[in-house]
Design a protein around this motif. Structure first.
Motif, PDB file in Angstrom:
ATOM      1  N   LEU A 279      80.940  -4.694 -52.947  1.00  0.00           N
ATOM      2  CA  LEU A 279      80.051  -5.378 -53.515  1.00  0.00           C
ATOM      3  C   LEU A 279      80.404  -5.378 -55.160  1.00  0.00           C
ATOM      4  N   PHE A 280      80.608  -4.252 -55.708  1.00  0.00           N
ATOM      5  CA  PHE A 280      80.592  -4.192 -57.036  1.00  0.00           C
ATOM      6  C   PHE A 280      82.002  -4.213 -57.621  1.00  0.00           C
ATOM      7  N   GLN A 281      82.909  -4.662 -56.774  1.00  0.00           N
ATOM      8  CA  GLN A 281      84.319  -4.798 -57.215  1.00  0.00           C
ATOM      9  C   GLN A 281      84.833  -3.229 -57.623  1.00  0.00           C
ATOM     10  N   LEU A 282      84.757  -2.136 -56.814  1.00  0.00           N
ATOM     11  CA  LEU A 282      85.111  -0.969 -57.374  1.00  0.00           C
ATOM     12  C   LEU A 282      86.089  -0.258 -56.053  1.00  0.00           C
ATOM     13  N   GLU A 283      86.713  -1.196 -55.496  1.00  0.00           N
ATOM     14  CA  GLU A 283      87.348  -0.648 -54.323  1.00  0.00           C
ATOM     15  C   GLU A 283      88.295   0.426 -54.617  1.00  0.00           C
ATOM     16  N   ASN A 284      89.096  -0.010 -55.809  1.00  0.00           N
ATOM     17  CA  ASN A 284      90.361   0.865 -56.133  1.00  0.00           C
ATOM     18  C   ASN A 284      89.983   1.908 -57.413  1.00  0.00           C
ATOM     19  N   VAL A 285      88.698   2.188 -57.417  1.00  0.00           N
ATOM     20  CA  VAL A 285      88.429   2.831 -58.649  1.00  0.00           C
ATOM     21  C   VAL A 285      87.860   4.139 -58.055  1.00  0.00           C
ATOM     22  N   ASP A 286      88.385   5.284 -59.001  1.00  0.00           N
ATOM     23  CA  ASP A 286      87.957   6.602 -58.610  1.00  0.00           C
ATOM     24  C   ASP A 286      86.632   7.035 -59.313  1.00  0.00           C
TER      25      ASP A 286
ATOM     26  N   GLU B 119      84.044  -6.235 -65.163  1.00  0.00           N
ATOM     27  CA  GLU B 119      83.425  -6.980 -65.969  1.00  0.00           C
ATOM     28  C   GLU B 119      82.249  -7.847 -65.797  1.00  0.00           C
ATOM     29  N   PHE B 120      82.464  -8.258 -64.540  1.00  0.00           N
ATOM     30  CA  PHE B 120      81.313  -9.179 -63.804  1.00  0.00           C
ATOM     31  C   PHE B 120      80.154  -8.423 -63.679  1.00  0.00           C
ATOM     32  N   TYR B 121      80.136  -7.179 -62.958  1.00  0.00           N
ATOM     33  CA  TYR B 121      79.000  -6.415 -62.619  1.00  0.00           C
ATOM     34  C   TYR B 121      78.715  -5.350 -63.859  1.00  0.00           C
ATOM     35  N   SER B 122      79.209  -5.472 -64.940  1.00  0.00           N
ATOM     36  CA  SER B 122      78.949  -4.631 -66.036  1.00  0.00           C
ATOM     37  C   SER B 122      77.587  -4.271 -66.143  1.00  0.00           C
ATOM     38  N   GLU B 123      76.630  -5.462 -66.495  1.00  0.00           N
ATOM     39  CA  GLU B 123      75.448  -5.355 -66.939  1.00  0.00           C
ATOM     40  C   GLU B 123      74.620  -4.843 -65.854  1.00  0.00           C
TER      41      GLU B 123
ATOM     42  N   PRO C   5      80.561 -13.729 -57.588  1.00  0.00           N
ATOM     43  CA  PRO C   5      81.446 -14.337 -58.459  1.00  0.00           C
ATOM     44  C   PRO C   5      81.561 -15.748 -58.245  1.00  0.00           C
ATOM     45  N   ASP C   6      81.214 -16.240 -56.812  1.00  0.00           N
ATOM     46  CA  ASP C   6      81.365 -17.616 -56.466  1.00  0.00           C
ATOM     47  C   ASP C   6      79.934 -18.434 -56.693  1.00  0.00           C
ATOM     48  N   GLY C   7      79.027 -17.572 -57.470  1.00  0.00           N
ATOM     49  CA  GLY C   7      77.881 -18.609 -58.196  1.00  0.00           C
ATOM     50  C   GLY C   7      76.685 -18.383 -57.231  1.00  0.00           C
ATOM     51  N   THR C   8      76.832 -18.017 -56.024  1.00  0.00           N
ATOM     52  CA  THR C   8      75.806 -17.482 -55.187  1.00  0.00           C
ATOM     53  C   THR C   8      75.228 -16.127 -55.510  1.00  0.00           C
ATOM     54  N   SER C   9      74.409 -15.633 -54.639  1.00  0.00           N
ATOM     55  CA  SER C   9      73.793 -14.404 -54.946  1.00  0.00           C
ATOM     56  C   SER C   9      73.235 -13.731 -53.643  1.00  0.00           C
ATOM     57  N   LYS C  10      73.119 -12.347 -53.646  1.00  0.00           N
ATOM     58  CA  LYS C  10      72.339 -11.720 -52.481  1.00  0.00           C
ATOM     59  C   LYS C  10      71.272 -11.194 -52.739  1.00  0.00           C
ATOM     60  N   ILE C  11      70.413 -10.909 -51.939  1.00  0.00           N
ATOM     61  CA  ILE C  11      69.100 -10.268 -52.239  1.00  0.00           C
ATOM     62  C   ILE C  11      68.978  -9.137 -51.258  1.00  0.00           C
TER      63      ILE C  11
END
Length: 430
Positions: A103-110, A124-128, A156-162
């Motif tokens: 969800l937060f694009q952290l798949e390959n992050v330790d 960058e997209f989910y930084s804030e 990222p595709d312009g939609t959102s999830k609640i």
């Protein structure tokens, strides 16, 4: 590395014991006690080393049990369709499931041992959004109790999830912070379903109101219109007033007509017709009005006719409402583009795009609601009727708009109507 150190420590300790005990035996133990000392030394060594090995065997079993439990827990949380995250008392990530990492694009992050603000540097997209999580977590700690709230996460595709987010703070016995458990359940579909249900309920109320009131309105309306026309024929002095009265009576009659359409049962008699013919008829009908607004209507249709099962009059009403709205919203010397084409799933796609003033986000959320209109003399029933027509044809209508950049309406309709198919219809705005 730790295992190697332990082995080296054991070897060094053993060597020290052997040399130290031999030294003591040689210099301090009487010769008569040598045999007893050597046997005691050997027994002591066996007991100590045996105790050490027994200790490590117990620890290994406990470690294996712990790893097995961790594996089960990891499998459990990774199989969940919810976002699950464990943090320590300082807000550092301990564990997160695959859904949350993706969800937060952290798949390959330790992520282990990092705070949200540190992880924000990796996406960058989910930084804030991640930085805000620290603020939200701190509020939970201050409250000291389980908190629950709805959070909107953009995609990222312009939609959102609640997400229905629950945060559980954990404390040590002395009251200090131990950890934070965060569970976020995706309720986007639920909220959309509630929105569709709300719209359906409103339409039902309007239908009941229409059925009981519309006919009662038309009876006196017909009498009033007849008397006004009679007066218009006999009195030449007040023709302007009579014309205004007739125009207003016609407007009331038009509103009643829309109410009656909402009240009609949705058992339609479908017929096969080329969608190009329906659209061309509507464009010809509205050509004069478009000229008055100095607006050009452009069509981009396939050469081969696309035959669709529909109720033609209702589709004409749908396109009249939408194209007329586009004309009235368009700037002078602009154009309205209408295109259509077949989609992969045997559905028809129709797009109406204008270069008008656009619609605000607040108004977009209310599109299709009865009696809600941005026009000075609007009733708010035009788009409500349009929505009901699309719904009765088992289709879907999507509004996309931005202030100052115009509005795009995307309609999808099945080419063949299946009476056994019952699909949920909706108005989607973005």
């Amino acid at each position: 590395m730790k295992k190697t150190k332990l082995v080296l420590l054991f070897l060094i300790t053993s060597l020290i014991w052997i040399y130290a005990s031999n030294y003591i035996l040689t210099h301090y133990i009487p010769s008569s006690l040598d045999n007893y000392f050597e046997r005691g030394k050997e027994i002591f060594y066996i007991l100590v080393t045996g105790g050490i090995f027994y200790f490590f065997i117990l620890k290994k079993e406990e470690l294996d049990t712990t790893k097995e439990q961790e594996k089960r827990l990891s499998t459990l949380i990774n199989s969940m369709v919810d976002f699950v995250n464990f943090k320590d008392g300082e807000g550092r990530w301990i564990q997160a499931n695959d859904f949350g990492l993706k969800l937060f694009q952290l798949e390959n992050v330790d992520y282990l041992g990092k705070k949200d603000s540190e992880l924000a540097e990796y996406t960058e997209f989910y930084s804030e959004a991640l930085k805000y999580c620290e603020v939200s977590d701190e509020e939970t700690w201050k409250n000291g109790t389980v908190t629950r709230c709805e959070e909107v996460v953009p995609l990222p595709d312009g939609t959102s999830k609640i997400f229905d987010t629950i945060k559980v703070p954990l404390y040590h016995e002395d009251g200090t912070r131990e950890g934070l458990v965060i569970i976020g359940r995706d309720i986007t579909s639920l909220r959309h379903a509630e929105e569709r249900l709300s719209r359906t309920e409103k339409l039902s109320v309007v239908g009941e109101l229409s059925a009981s009131v519309a006919h009662e309105i038309r009876n006196p309306l017909t009498s009033l219109k007849g008397f006004v026309q009679l007066l218009q024929m006999e009195d030449d002095k007040h023709q302007d007033y009579y014309q205004i009265m007739l125009d207003e009576l016609n407007r009331i009659n038009h509103i009643v007509g829309e109410l009656l359409l909402l009240a009609k049962p949705q058992h339609l008699k479908y017929s096969k017709l080329a969608i190009q013919k329906i659209l061309n008829d509507v464009i010809s009908l509205l050509a004069v009005e478009a000229t008055l607004y100095n607006v050009q209507i452009e069509s981009n249709f396939p050469k081969e006719d696309i035959i669709i099962e529909c109720e033609p009059n209702q589709l004409k009403q749908l396109f009249i409402n939408l194209i007329k709205n586009s004309i009235e919203a368009s700037k002078s010397d602009s154009k309205i583009s209408i295109s259509l084409g077949l989609m992969d799933d045997n559905r028809l796609g129709i797009t109406i795009q204008d270069q008008g003033c656009g619609i605000s986000k607040e108004l977009l959320q209310k599109i299709g609601e009865p009696f809600y209109s941005s026009k000075e003399k609007g009733t708010g029933l035009g788009l409500t009727v349009s929505y009901k027509i699309v719904q009765s044809h088992k289709g879907n209508i999507i509004f996309e708009s931005e202030i100052g950049h115009g509005t795009t309406v995307n309609i999808t309709l099945p080419v063949v109507q299946n009476a056994l198919t019952d699909t949920s219809q909706s108005i989607v705005t973005s």
